[in-house]
Write an enzyme that holds these catalytic residues in place. Structure first.
Site, short mmCIF file in Angstrom:
data_model
loop_
_atom_site.label_atom_id
_atom_site.label_comp_id
_atom_site.label_asym_id
_atom_site.label_seq_id
_atom_site.Cartn_x
_atom_site.Cartn_y
_atom_site.Cartn_z
N ARG A 71 0.73 -1.38 0.08
CA ARG A 71 0.00 0.20 -0.18
C ARG A 71 1.16 0.88 -0.14
O ARG A 71 0.23 2.23 0.41
CB ARG A 71 -0.78 0.07 1.02
CG ARG A 71 -1.69 -1.12 0.99
CD ARG A 71 -2.34 -1.71 -0.28
NE ARG A 71 -3.87 -2.66 0.56
CZ ARG A 71 -4.59 -2.70 -0.52
NH1 ARG A 71 -4.07 -2.91 -1.76
NH2 ARG A 71 -5.54 -4.08 -0.11
N HIS A 185 -3.92 -11.33 -12.96
CA HIS A 185 -4.93 -11.77 -11.92
C HIS A 185 -6.52 -12.31 -12.99
O HIS A 185 -6.87 -11.09 -13.59
CB HIS A 185 -5.39 -10.71 -10.79
CG HIS A 185 -7.41 -10.55 -10.55
ND1 HIS A 185 -7.41 -10.09 -9.57
CD2 HIS A 185 -8.54 -10.86 -10.89
CE1 HIS A 185 -8.06 -10.36 -8.86
NE2 HIS A 185 -9.04 -10.90 -10.12
N ASN A 290 -11.25 -11.11 -4.45
CA ASN A 290 -11.14 -11.14 -5.44
C ASN A 290 -10.13 -12.09 -5.72
O ASN A 290 -8.97 -11.20 -5.62
CB ASN A 290 -11.07 -10.04 -5.99
CG ASN A 290 -12.29 -9.30 -6.14
OD1 ASN A 290 -14.04 -10.13 -5.63
ND2 ASN A 290 -12.72 -8.17 -6.51
N ASP A 317 -1.38 -13.27 -1.36
CA ASP A 317 -2.64 -12.30 -1.48
C ASP A 317 -2.78 -11.14 -0.25
O ASP A 317 -3.73 -10.91 -0.31
CB ASP A 317 -3.38 -12.94 -2.65
CG ASP A 317 -4.83 -11.49 -3.35
OD1 ASP A 317 -4.17 -9.82 -3.29
OD2 ASP A 317 -5.44 -11.84 -3.13
#
Length: 440
Positions: A71, A185, A290, A317
């Site tokens: 992040r 992804h 996801n 993840d």
């Protein structure tokens, strides 16, 4: 990474080193950041070494994560490199690969070099995955050569599947020349856009649109086709469907250059975790991710794929989000959960259920990810992911029977978005050594 020259001897532990096939009581000695001894008699080899008594513990190579969200830059309220590295060390990870979906994205040489600079004094080894397209917008390729020169270990528009076939064909050809994998992804936007959780009975019960398994399966099939055409290396992120496992298995049998990862939570949880809440709560947004948590048959297929080698690596993840963000509605709350500190407890559930052997699970957390992306070659670090002589001195000390409560006070991550929050789990990393330094 922080360096230390004082020799370190980890004694009396059960050493499991999948690379060498060792599973026995032994000592590990680390000097100047590298393994110098593996076997009995550490005290005689280096009597001046600082000793860690690992009696009753498993001594493993440090874990390697191919899929971590730190992040930084842009969303430091969720995680920073410092807090993420601390969480990684607490989970036994000594090497992690930071993903490029930052703000701004890691899509240029300058931005990748800045990311490396920010991570240069981390407790552990922090590698970088570069974007496939500029700003991860799916419209224009980045300069693959420049990002490779900056030291990226893979290319990914993580979180966004690049739909443009011509663009991705070019991307695969370029990555093939550089011998750097494309990490995708795999969810086809045409099939999953607007979907919130897995397309099934839970979605119906919650009254939200679903993300069908076919969205993943069709995307995986396309990556296999492009890898077959170009000779490039396709890496499939966070596999979650039985169909995807079958497609990857078949591609490997045909000699396609393809590797895959699975998250710890997709090895254990189904979409019913969304309903695991107090009676006063309608759903658990910490279980929203996801690709979504799916059905029992998909979980079983992922475990089988991990055991038989179809899936090369366990990757977390790790996706931190703030409590305020996860307090939004199921539709509006961001997808993802933290995973660095909870990876081992999830994996221990699979081990304790008798579905995978301990040594095999450790291999998928250590040597498996290294081999998947040839990290030892890319970093010129022979022995990465092993405890062989001359290997980096990265070690995780595991108590497989330790019980602990996952809570705000026991997690090192800046975020606590995990469906395990408030639960007692089994299996804990009690110490982590990175390049010969005790970092946890």
């Amino acid at each position: 990474m922080i360096e230390q020259s004082t020799p370190l001897a980890i004694i009396n532990g059960r050493v499991i080193d999948p690379a060498s096939g060792i599973d026995e009581l032994a000592d590990v000695v680390i000097e100047d950041g590298y393994v110098t001894h593996l076997g009995a008699g550490a005290s005689k080899v280096t009597p001046r070494a600082t000793k860690i008594n690992a009696t009753g513990l498993i001594v493993s190579p440090g874990f390697v994560d191919l899929h971590t969200h730190l992040r930084t830059p842009g969303q430091e309220h969720k995680e920073t490199i410092e807090t993420g590295a601390t969480a990684a060390a607490a989970g036994g990870f000594t090497t992690i690969c930071q993903m490029p979906n930052t703000d701004p994205a890691l899509d240029s040489q300058d931005r990748v070099e800045e990311a490396h600079k920010r991570a240069s004094d981390s407790l552990i080894r922090v590698l970088t995955v570069g974007a496939i397209t500029k700003e991860r917008a799916g419209q224009e390729l980045v300069s693959f050569d420049e990002l490779a020169n900056a030291g990226v270990v893979a290319f990914s528009d993580d979180g966004d599947f690049v739909e443009d076939m011509a663009l991705m064909t070019d991307a695969y050809y370029r990555s093939a020349v550089l011998r750097i994998p494309i990490s995708q992804h795999c969810e086809s936007p045409a099939l999953v856009d607007g979907g919130v959780v897995h397309h099934g009975t839970v979605a119906t019960q919650l009254g939200v649109a679903g993300r069908p398994a076919e969205g993943e399966d069709t995307a995986v099939a396309r990556e296999i086709a492009l890898a077959t055409l170009t000779g490039g290396h396709a890496h499939i992120q966070h596999v979650s469907t039985a169909g995807a496992v079958s497609l990857i298995r078949d591609a490997k049998e045909r000699g396609v250059s393809i590797t895959a990862e699975v998250t710890p939570h997709h090895l254990v949880l189904t979409d019913h975790a969304l309903l695991d809440v107090e009676p006063s709560e309608p759903y658990n947004t910490n279980a929203k991710c996801n690709p979504p948590l799916r059905e029992e048959s998909d979980v079983a297929a992922c475990v089988t794929g991990l055991v038989d080698g179809t899936i090369d690596a366990i990757a977390t993840d790790h996706a931190p989000h703030s409590p305020q963000e996860k307090a939004l509605s199921l539709v509006d709350a961001p997808a993802g959960m933290i995973g660095l500190e909870t990876a081992l407890p999830y994996v221990m559930r699979v081990i304790n259920a008798g579905d995978i052997q301990l040594a095999s699970a450790i291999e998928r957390l250590t040597l498996g990810p290294v081999r998947a992306w040839h990290l030892d070659r890319q970093l010129t670090l022979p022995g990465l992911g092993t405890l062989g002589i001359g290997a980096p001195g990265d070690v995780a000390l595991i108590d497989p029977d330790a019980k602990w409560l996952v809570g705000v006070d026991t997690l090192c991550s800046r975020s606590q978005n995990t469906p395990l929050l408030g639960q007692q789990v089994i299996g804990r990393v009690v110490a982590t050594v990175a390049s010969g330094v005790l970092v946890h």
